[in-house]
Scaffold this motif. Structure first.
Motif, PDB file in Angstrom:
ATOM      1  N   GLU B  95      37.114  25.916 -20.427  1.00 42.12           N
ATOM      2  CA  GLU B  95      36.590  26.428 -19.168  1.00 42.12           C
ATOM      3  C   GLU B  95      36.374  27.925 -19.219  1.00 42.12           C
ATOM      4  N   ALA B  96      37.290  28.592 -19.889  1.00 44.03           N
ATOM      5  CA  ALA B  96      37.175  30.044 -19.989  1.00 44.03           C
ATOM      6  C   ALA B  96      35.860  30.444 -20.655  1.00 44.03           C
ATOM      7  N   LEU B  97      35.364  29.557 -21.520  1.00 44.28           N
ATOM      8  CA  LEU B  97      34.147  29.894 -22.265  1.00 44.28           C
ATOM      9  C   LEU B  97      32.954  30.073 -21.345  1.00 44.28           C
ATOM     10  N   ALA B  98      33.036  29.457 -20.194  1.00 42.58           N
ATOM     11  CA  ALA B  98      31.930  29.605 -19.257  1.00 42.58           C
ATOM     12  C   ALA B  98      31.827  31.035 -18.776  1.00 42.58           C
ATOM     13  N   PRO B 118      25.862  26.358 -22.696  1.00 42.96           N
ATOM     14  CA  PRO B 118      26.480  25.051 -22.882  1.00 42.96           C
ATOM     15  C   PRO B 118      27.981  25.151 -22.638  1.00 42.96           C
ATOM     16  N   SER B 119      28.614  24.041 -22.280  1.00 48.87           N
ATOM     17  CA  SER B 119      30.030  24.099 -21.914  1.00 48.87           C
ATOM     18  C   SER B 119      30.892  24.500 -23.097  1.00 48.87           C
ATOM     19  N   SER B 120      30.367  24.340 -24.306  1.00 51.16           N
ATOM     20  CA  SER B 120      31.159  24.752 -25.461  1.00 51.16           C
ATOM     21  C   SER B 120      30.956  26.231 -25.781  1.00 51.16           C
ATOM     22  N   GLY B 121      30.219  26.929 -24.965  1.00 49.36           N
ATOM     23  CA  GLY B 121      30.059  28.372 -25.156  1.00 49.36           C
ATOM     24  C   GLY B 121      28.986  28.689 -26.168  1.00 49.36           C
ATOM     25  N   GLY B 122      29.252  28.384 -27.413  1.00 49.55           N
ATOM     26  CA  GLY B 122      28.329  28.771 -28.469  1.00 49.55           C
ATOM     27  C   GLY B 122      27.404  27.668 -28.920  1.00 49.55           C
ATOM     28  N   GLY B 123      27.302  26.601 -28.122  1.00 49.81           N
ATOM     29  CA  GLY B 123      26.339  25.554 -28.451  1.00 49.81           C
ATOM     30  C   GLY B 123      26.678  24.889 -29.770  1.00 49.81           C
ATOM     31  N   ARG B 124      25.708  24.909 -30.662  1.00 49.82           N
ATOM     32  CA  ARG B 124      25.874  24.220 -31.933  1.00 49.82           C
ATOM     33  C   ARG B 124      26.722  25.020 -32.911  1.00 49.82           C
TER      34      ARG B 124
ATOM     35  N   ILE C  70      21.415  17.551 -23.987  1.00 53.66           N
ATOM     36  CA  ILE C  70      21.136  17.730 -22.556  1.00 53.66           C
ATOM     37  C   ILE C  70      22.466  17.861 -21.828  1.00 53.66           C
ATOM     38  N   GLU C  71      22.575  18.866 -20.977  1.00 53.95           N
ATOM     39  CA  GLU C  71      23.793  19.029 -20.186  1.00 53.95           C
ATOM     40  C   GLU C  71      23.377  19.343 -18.763  1.00 53.95           C
ATOM     41  N   ASP C  72      23.953  18.656 -17.811  1.00 53.48           N
ATOM     42  CA  ASP C  72      23.615  18.884 -16.406  1.00 53.48           C
ATOM     43  C   ASP C  72      22.105  18.837 -16.178  1.00 53.48           C
ATOM     44  N   GLY C  73      21.423  17.925 -16.866  1.00 54.37           N
ATOM     45  CA  GLY C  73      19.999  17.745 -16.623  1.00 54.37           C
ATOM     46  C   GLY C  73      19.116  18.840 -17.178  1.00 54.37           C
ATOM     47  N   VAL C  74      19.645  19.640 -18.088  1.00 54.61           N
ATOM     48  CA  VAL C  74      18.860  20.738 -18.665  1.00 54.61           C
ATOM     49  C   VAL C  74      18.940  20.667 -20.194  1.00 54.61           C
TER      50      VAL C  74
END
Lengths: 362, 362, 362, 362
Positions: B95-98, B118-124, C70-74
Motif C-alpha cells: 500500500e505504501a507503494l501507492a 500500478p499497485s506494485s509501484g514499479g509495474g513490470r 489491466i488494473e481498475d479498468g485502465v
C-alpha cells in the motif's frame, strides 16, 4: 541476418571492407527533417583512418554519397541510402589473409560459419563496417536535434591500457573540447600520458586497449521499455556489437557491485518542477527507463588483434605457421572508437524515442 | 512493447508482480521435442524465493501450469503457454507503494512513462517478472539438449560485495555442484565468506551486490551474426535486461583492456581434427561468432534497492518524506540470479542456433 | 512462428481448439486507455458458436478472463493477457481425427510439417483459434475509440453461395443494424434468401460459402506505408489469414480490372476544407495510404470443409477409406466471420495508426 | 518504415523513381550459393520499360551493379546490395507533378502523410520501385534453385479488361513459352485479342487493367505457418503490395465461394509414395500450409491511372484544374507485372522455406 538495427529507425549496413563500397540504408527516418550531408561527412571524418600518427595510415577519404531519401536537404520519409566507396585497397596486404587464421580475428569463425573465405579474411568483421553505423547516426542526430534540441551525446577516452583518467565531474565536457586531444581525452595531462603509451606500443609493433566513457545528457524521462528492451540492455547490445569491445558498465558499474544498498541508492529530491536524484549511481536509468539524469556508460576495448610482431598460428589448411601482419592497422582503437560509441548511443536513443511515441494515451 | 525476446524462438512474458499470475508464451518451439514440465518446475524451484535465509521470505510455490502447445509430453509446434499464479500477496506491504518513489526503484520512471501507477509501484520492474524467462528457458534447454547433447550452461557466484572467488579453471564445475552451496559458489570456503557478508548486511537491514560468472560449454562453432547481432552483443543485452545488472564482460573483459595485443591474442593450434586456441581471452567468441571454446561471461549486480533502513525520498505528490521499506526482499540477489543468468544464456544460444540453420547452403 | 501479428500493437495468440484454453497476449497497448472487459465479452459473444441454428451447436460460453495488464479498468502499458477456457470437448467427436486426413482440412499438412498429430487433427487450424484475435481486437477498438472517436469498422454478409446482396450505398449501415439479421446481412429480404440457402445445405449435411463486405469509415488520411506495408497489403494478409478465406478485393476489386482508366480514376474535388474524391473506386487507399474515403474490402469464404456426408479419403496410415464427419460444425462460416473480419481490420488500423506517429516531424 | 520484406531472407528496397538510383539490400542470403548477375539482369530486362509498343516508351537500360555480398560469383553470407542507376529523367515531364494531385495516384496521400512533396509527386509509389524487388527475387530464385531444384514459379496474363483466357490445364506452360507472347499470355489467339484491346485503349490515350495467374509448382509440403503467417496470407500481402493490384484469389478463389462443400472439398488419394488430391480447389494450400499440389493464385490489376486524356482534378493549392498527363506510361501494366508477380512469389517461398528449417526436430 544480423546487419539490421532498430525497431522504427531501422538501419541496414552493408559492404565488405575491401569490396566496392560500404554504406547503410535507413528505413523509418521521419519525413520533413532537415538533413545536412556536410554534417554526415563531418562525423565520418572523425571516424576515418589516417587522422593522426596514432591511427592506421590507411588513407581513405570516406566521401559520403546519398542515393535516395533526401531531396533539397529534407528527408522524404522514404529509405535514405548512404554510400562510401572504398579506395585504398592494397591487395597484396590482404593476400596473406587467404592463407592464415589471424589470431583473435574472425578468419576462422567466418570460414567455419559460412564455408566461404572472403578476400578480406574476416568478412564483415572490420572497423570499416562501422562507416554505415556512423553515417546513419549522423542522420539520427539531426533528427534528434529537431525533436529534442537539449539532448547531447558525447564520449571520451577514459583509460588507455592501465592508465585511467578519472572524472567525477564532466559538466563542461563537450564533443568539441574532447576532439582537441589527439587521443580524445579531455584532460591535457592524461592525453599526453595516453599518447606516450600508444606510441611506445606502436614502436614495438604492439597494440593497446582501454576504456571509453559516454554521457547522454538531457534525454527525456521515459525512454526504454521494461523487461527485455530496457534502455541499458539496448545500449549494452549496441556497444558490445562494436568491434573489439569487451566490457560494458552503466552508472556505478562494476564498482557499484561492491557497495552496500544504503550507499548505492540514489535519493529523490525536488528541484523546482523536476524530480531529481542527489547521486546518480543508477546512471540515469531506473527499471530500464531513463529518469532524466545523465546516462553514463563505460565501454572497454581490447588491444587491437593485428600486431606487427611474429605470431604462431594455423594456415587455412591447418598447418602450424609463423605469421607477421603486413596490413596497416591502428595500434589503439580508442580514439576512433569515440565517434562509433557516440553513433551507437545516438541510434539507440532515437529508436527508443520513436518507440515511446505510442506508449501511452496522450 | 519490450516484453518479447528472440527472433525464431520468440517469447513474450507477461504478468504483474502482484496481479493474478505471471507467465510466458513461446512462439517458435520446434515441434517434436520431448518436453517435461517437471524440468520446468525444477528450474522455477531454483529461482523462487524462500529457498534459504539468504533470500526473501516471500513464500511462493510458483507452480507451473501449461495451457497450450504441449500434448503427451511433446511440443506441437504451436505456441506454448506457461503460467504461474501469484499467491503470497500481502496487500498491506504494497500500500505504501501507492504513495512513494522508492529510491533506485522504477516507481518514478514507470509513473512518468505510462502516466499510471500500478499497485506494485514499479509495474513490470520486479524479480518476479523473470519467472516467465526462466520457464521459457527450461523449455529451451530441453530443445537444445535434443539438438546439441554436449552443450552445458552453468553460472556461479564469483563475487559478493568486494570478496571475489577467482577461478582460472572451472572444468569440473557443474550446476549440481554449484547448487550444493546456499550462495551458489562452488568453493566451500568462499561460500562461507560470502554468506557471512550477506548475513551481516541483512542483520542491519542493508543489502549487497556482487558478480556472477557464466560458462557456455560445447557450443557449436558458428553461432552469432557479424555486425549488430554478434553473439556477445545479444548476450550482453540479455544479461543487462535482468533486474539490477550493472556490468557485463566477455572473456578477458575489463582486465583484458589492460593488456598488450601481444599478450591478449589467442593463438590457434590444432587439436586432432579441431582448431582450438591455446588461451581463451576471447571468451569463446571471435568477430561475434562462437569458436568452440568456452563462452565465458561475467555479470555484475548492484545491491538490492529495497533496504530495511530509513531513507529520505519523495512522495508521489512530491513532498519530502522519510521512508522505510516494509516488503520482504532479498538482502542479496546473487544466489537467485544464477538461474536467471543461465536462463538468458539458454534463450540466446537456442535462438542463435535456430537462426544459424539457414546461414549457408548445406 | 506465425502466431504473432502487428509491429507495435503486437499480439500473440495461443491455444489448441481442444486443449485447456485459447487466448492472446498483447504487447504494446498504450497505457492509460480505459478498457472494459464487458466490451471484450460482447465481441466474443458475437463470435461464439451456438448463436443460432445457422451455426454449430457446439456450446462454449467463451467467458473471458484477464490475467495481466489491466488494473481498475485502465491499461498499464504492460502485456495484456486474455484467456478463454475450453469447455465443450466431446472427445469422441475427435477420436476419428487421429486416424484420417479430412478432405480440405489441415490434418495432412499439419502432420507433414510438424511430424506430430495433435488430438484436434489440424492443430491450430480451427475457427476457435480466432478467439484470441477477436479478444485482442476488442481491446484495440477501445484504444482506437479514445484516439479516433469518429472511426467506425463494420462488416456484413454480402453473398451466400451465388446469391448476392449488392449495395452501392451503405451510409446508414451499422454494426447494430447488421446484427439484427441472423445471417448478418443488413437487408431483410436478402437475409431471408441467404438463410434459406444455408438451411437447405444444412438439411443435406452440406455447407456453403459466400462473401463479406467490410467498411472502415473515417480513418484518418495517411495510414499505410508505401512499398511492402501498403494498407491494402496488410489488410489482405489479415483477411487471408482467417480460416477459409479464398479471395480479397479492395475498392473496385475484380470488377475494376474490367474498366478503362478513364472510367476508373477517382477525380479529386474540394469539399470545404477537405480534399475528397467524387467516386471511390480506389476504396479509400491510394499508393498504399488511406485518403480519408471509406475503405471498402470484400472477402470470399469457401464452403466449410466439414460436411455430414460420406467422403472418400485416406487414413493416416495411407489406406483409402470412406469417412463421414461426426463433429458439430457450422454449415456456413459467414455469419460468424463478420466479427472476425472486423477484428482483423481493427488490428490493422490500430497498428498502422501507431506506426504512423513517428512518420514525420511534428 | 515499410520498405522491408521477409523474416529471414530480408530485403530493403530504396530509391526514388526520379532520383539517383533504385536498388535493394538483402540481409540473410545463405552463404555459399552461386549467384550469377547475368541472371539478375535477365529478370530486370523482363521487367524494364520499352520492351514493346505495349509498354511505356521510357527507355531505361536498368543495368544492375552489385556493391557488396558477392565475391567470385558466390554469396558471402553478408548483405547483398544491388543498384540500378536512373537515366531517362525527363524533368519537364514531371514538373507538372509539383502542382497537381493526379487522379488515383499517390500524390495527395503522400503529401498528406509526409508533409513533403517529392519531385516525382507520389514518392515511392511508382512501378520503378519494383526494380529492387525483382533484383532481390532473381537472387532468391538462384538460392531456391540450389535448395529445391524442382521448384518452378511462373505467371501469365489471364485477362485483359473483360477478355479472359481460361486454362483448366497448364502443365506445359513455362516462363519461356509465356515470354514468346508480347502480352505474356501463353495462348496465341488470346494474345492477339489482348493486344488489340490494349492498342485500342492506347490509341485513345486510355488504359486498361486485367488479371494474372501465377503457379508455384513443386513447392515442398509444409511451407507456411498456421494462424497469421499462412502461406496464402503472405502471398496475398506480397501481391497486394504491388502497385495497381486490386484483387487476390487463391485456388478456387471467388468462384469457389459459390460451390457447395461437397463440390469444393479436395479428396485425398495415394499416388505411389505421395499423398495427393484429386482436385485442387485448395490451390495447393491447406490450413495455411503447402500440400505439394500446384499453388495457384490470381491477381487483378486496375487500369493504369495515368491516361493521356484531359481530367478534372485539384492543384496542390486546392484549386479546380483540368489536367492532361504528359509523362510516358504503360497503357496496360499486365505484361510487365508478370515478372513482378513471379518476384513476389519467389521472395515469399524462399523466406518460408528458410523459416521452416527450424520448425521441427530433425
Amino acid at each position: 541476418m544480423g546487419s539490421q538495427y532498430g525497431k522504427i529507425f531501422r538501419i541496414t549496413t552493408f559492404g565488405e571492407s575491401h569490396g566496392h563500397s560500404v554504406g547503410v540504408v535507413i528505413d523509418g527516418c521521419p519525413a520533413g527533417c532537415r538533413i545536412s550531408l556536410e554534417h554526415v561527412q563531418a562525423w565520418l571524418d572523425r571516424r576515418r583512418p589516417g587522422q593522426s600518427h596514432l591511427t592506421t595510415s590507411r588513407q581513405e577519404p570516406d566521401q559520403i554519397d546519398c542515393l535516395s531519401g533526401i531531396e533539397d536537404g529534407v528527408a522524404l520519409g522514404s529509405p535514405i541510402t548512404l554510400l562510401v566507396k572504398n579506395q585504398d585497397h592494397k591487395k597484396q596486404d590482404y593476400e596473406a589473409l587467404a592463407k592464415v587464421y589471424r589470431p583473435s580475428h574472425a578468419d576462422y569463425t567466418t570460414e567455419s560459419k559460412y564455408g566461404v573465405v572472403p578476400s578480406s579474411g574476416g568478412g564483415r568483421a572490420s572497423a570499416r563496417e562501422t562507416i554505415g553505423r556512423v553515417a546513419a547516426a549522423a542522420i539520427a542526430e539531426q533528427v534528434l536535434h529537431q525533436m529534442l534540441p537539449e539532448l547531447q551525446i558525447f564520449a571520451w577516452v577514459s583509460a588507455v591500457k592501465d592508465f585511467e583518467f578519472k572524472s567525477e565531474e564532466f559538466s563542461d565536457f563537450s564533443r568539441a573540447s574532447i576532439d582537441l586531444s589527439l587521443v580524445r581525452c579531455p584532460d591535457a595531462e592524461s592525453s599526453k600520458k595516453m599518447i606516450s603509451i600508444i606510441e611506445e606500443a606502436k614502436s614495438r609493433g604492439d597494440s593497446v586497449g582501454g576504456q571509453l566513457t559516454c554521457c547522454i545528457r538531457n534525454a527525456p524521462v521515459g525512454l526504454g521499455e521494461p523487461v527485455f528492451d530496457k534502455l541499458e540492455a539496448d545500449l549494452a547490445k549496441a556497444m558490445m556489437s562494436l568491434p573489439a569491445s569487451k566490457s560494458f558498465e552503466v552508472g556505478s558499474g562494476l564498482a557499484g557491485t561492491r557497495l552496500f544498498g544504503s550507499e548505492h541508492n540514489d535519493l529523490f529530491v525536488r528541484d523546482g518542477d523536476r524530480v531529481r536524484t542527489i547521486t546518480n549511481l543508477s546512471g540515469g536509468i531506473q527499471g530500464g527507463i531513463s529518469n532524466g539524469e545523465d546516462i553514463v556508460l563505460r565501454i572497454g576495448f581490447k588491444p587491437v588483434s593485428t600486431i606487427q610482431m611474429p605470431q604462431q598460428s594455423l594456415s587455412r589448411d591447418r598447418e602450424t605457421i609463423e605469421f607477421t601482419a603486413q596490413g596497416r592497422h591502428d595500434p589503439c582503437v580508442l580514439p576512433r572508437a569515440v565517434p562509433m560509441v557516440e553513433a551507437m548511443a545516438t541510434l539507440v536513443i532515437l529508436d527508443h524515442y520513436l518507440r515511446n511515441l505510442g506508449s501511452r494515451l496522450r
